[in-house]
Design a protein around this motif. Structure first.
Motif, PDB file in Angstrom:
ATOM      1  N   ASP A  25      16.088  -1.617 -44.576  1.00 21.07           N
ATOM      2  CA  ASP A  25      14.875  -2.348 -44.936  1.00 21.07           C
ATOM      3  C   ASP A  25      13.702  -1.998 -44.021  1.00 21.07           C
ATOM      4  OD1 ASP A  25      16.258  -3.623 -46.940  1.00 21.07           O
ATOM      5  OD2 ASP A  25      16.670  -5.418 -45.751  1.00 21.07           O
ATOM      6  N   ASP A  26      13.989  -1.730 -42.745  1.00 24.11           N
ATOM      7  CA  ASP A  26      12.921  -1.445 -41.788  1.00 24.11           C
ATOM      8  C   ASP A  26      12.755   0.052 -41.513  1.00 24.11           C
ATOM      9  OD1 ASP A  26      15.351  -1.305 -40.521  1.00 24.11           O
ATOM     10  OD2 ASP A  26      14.717  -2.344 -38.711  1.00 24.11           O
ATOM     11  N   GLY A  27      13.267   0.886 -42.407  1.00 21.76           N
ATOM     12  CA  GLY A  27      13.066   2.327 -42.293  1.00 21.76           C
ATOM     13  C   GLY A  27      14.360   3.091 -42.135  1.00 21.76           C
ATOM     14  N   PRO A  28      14.259   4.404 -42.124  1.00 24.10           N
ATOM     15  CA  PRO A  28      15.465   5.239 -42.036  1.00 24.10           C
ATOM     16  C   PRO A  28      16.078   5.226 -40.641  1.00 24.10           C
ATOM     17  CG  PRO A  28      13.499   6.607 -42.047  1.00 24.10           C
ATOM     18  CD  PRO A  28      13.038   5.197 -42.252  1.00 24.10           C
ATOM     19  N   ILE A  29      17.374   5.462 -40.598  1.00 20.62           N
ATOM     20  CA  ILE A  29      18.106   5.537 -39.333  1.00 20.62           C
ATOM     21  C   ILE A  29      19.222   6.560 -39.513  1.00 20.62           C
ATOM     22  CG2 ILE A  29      19.659   3.643 -39.927  1.00 20.62           C
ATOM     23  CD1 ILE A  29      18.431   4.201 -36.397  1.00 20.62           C
ATOM     24  N   HIS A  30      19.484   7.339 -38.479  1.00 16.90           N
ATOM     25  CA  HIS A  30      20.625   8.253 -38.530  1.00 16.90           C
ATOM     26  C   HIS A  30      21.384   8.159 -37.212  1.00 16.90           C
ATOM     27  CE1 HIS A  30      18.033  10.936 -36.204  1.00 16.90           C
ATOM     28  NE2 HIS A  30      19.143  11.543 -35.831  1.00 16.90           N
ATOM     29  N   ALA A  31      22.645   8.429 -37.289  1.00 19.35           N
ATOM     30  CA  ALA A  31      23.499   8.390 -36.106  1.00 19.35           C
ATOM     31  C   ALA A  31      23.456   9.743 -35.418  1.00 19.35           C
ATOM     32  CB  ALA A  31      24.930   8.057 -36.502  1.00 19.35           C
ATOM     33  N   ASP A  32      23.484   9.721 -34.092  1.00 22.93           N
ATOM     34  CA  ASP A  32      23.551  10.969 -33.330  1.00 22.93           C
ATOM     35  C   ASP A  32      24.959  11.553 -33.412  1.00 22.93           C
ATOM     36  OD1 ASP A  32      20.843  10.817 -32.372  1.00 22.93           O
ATOM     37  OD2 ASP A  32      21.527   9.171 -31.112  1.00 22.93           O
ATOM     38  N   ALA A  33      25.945  10.670 -33.510  1.00 24.86           N
ATOM     39  CA  ALA A  33      27.337  11.098 -33.677  1.00 24.86           C
ATOM     40  C   ALA A  33      28.094   9.976 -34.370  1.00 24.86           C
ATOM     41  CB  ALA A  33      27.977  11.403 -32.325  1.00 24.86           C
ATOM     42  N   ALA A  60      25.680  10.207 -40.758  1.00 27.03           N
ATOM     43  CA  ALA A  60      25.109  11.238 -39.887  1.00 27.03           C
ATOM     44  C   ALA A  60      23.803  11.794 -40.456  1.00 27.03           C
ATOM     45  CB  ALA A  60      26.122  12.363 -39.687  1.00 27.03           C
ATOM     46  N   ASP A  61      23.749  11.924 -41.773  1.00 29.78           N
ATOM     47  CA  ASP A  61      22.544  12.450 -42.419  1.00 29.78           C
ATOM     48  C   ASP A  61      21.407  11.442 -42.417  1.00 29.78           C
ATOM     49  OD1 ASP A  61      23.869  14.798 -42.922  1.00 29.78           O
ATOM     50  OD2 ASP A  61      24.366  14.279 -44.993  1.00 29.78           O
ATOM     51  N   GLY A  62      21.732  10.163 -42.412  1.00 29.04           N
ATOM     52  CA  GLY A  62      20.711   9.130 -42.369  1.00 29.04           C
ATOM     53  C   GLY A  62      20.866   8.124 -43.488  1.00 29.04           C
ATOM     54  N   VAL A  63      20.547   6.896 -43.173  1.00 22.05           N
ATOM     55  CA  VAL A  63      20.648   5.785 -44.116  1.00 22.05           C
ATOM     56  C   VAL A  63      19.289   5.085 -44.147  1.00 22.05           C
ATOM     57  CG1 VAL A  63      21.796   3.573 -44.552  1.00 22.05           C
ATOM     58  CG2 VAL A  63      23.092   5.476 -43.595  1.00 22.05           C
ATOM     59  N   GLU A  64      18.871   4.685 -45.325  1.00 27.46           N
ATOM     60  CA  GLU A  64      17.610   3.961 -45.471  1.00 27.46           C
ATOM     61  C   GLU A  64      17.886   2.463 -45.369  1.00 27.46           C
ATOM     62  OE1 GLU A  64      13.647   3.518 -45.647  1.00 27.46           O
ATOM     63  OE2 GLU A  64      14.591   5.498 -45.803  1.00 27.46           O
TER      64      GLU A  64
END
Length: 92
Positions: free
Chosen positions: A11-19, A5-9
């Motif tokens: 290879d192609d950049g950060p991503i976080h889940a909305d839920a 939920a906080d975000g994961v880094e």
């Protein structure tokens, strides 16, 4: 779950889940995740970046469409309203 939920880094950049949550409080092997990213294999990559092996993915919602009330292995024609919605919101 909080890490996702906080975000994961990736290879192609950060991503976080909305839920993100477990499907059931007693089954911690199945999770539900909501994202609004069209990156390639992003759900699998999120979990694998944290050391989890993804066995199966089940997409239940996409572009306003659900598979609710559709038995496994079955298909249906889209309604004209669904087709119009997809045309209005073309995903280029």
């Amino acid at each position: 779950m909080q890490h996702i939920a906080d975000g994961v880094e990736l290879d192609d950049g950060p991503i976080h889940a909305d839920a993100v949550s477990y499907v059931s409080p007693t089954d911690r092997k199945q999770a539900g995740i909501e994202i609004h990213s069209g990156r390639n294999r992003v759900v699998r990559r999120i979990f694998e970046s944290l050391g989890y092996h993804v066995v199966k993915l089940d997409r239940v919602y996409f572009a306003g469409l659900t598979k609710k009330n559709l038995p496994r292995g079955r298909w249906r024609y889209l309604t004209q309203e669904e087709v119009n919605f997809l045309k209005q919101n073309s995903f280029e």
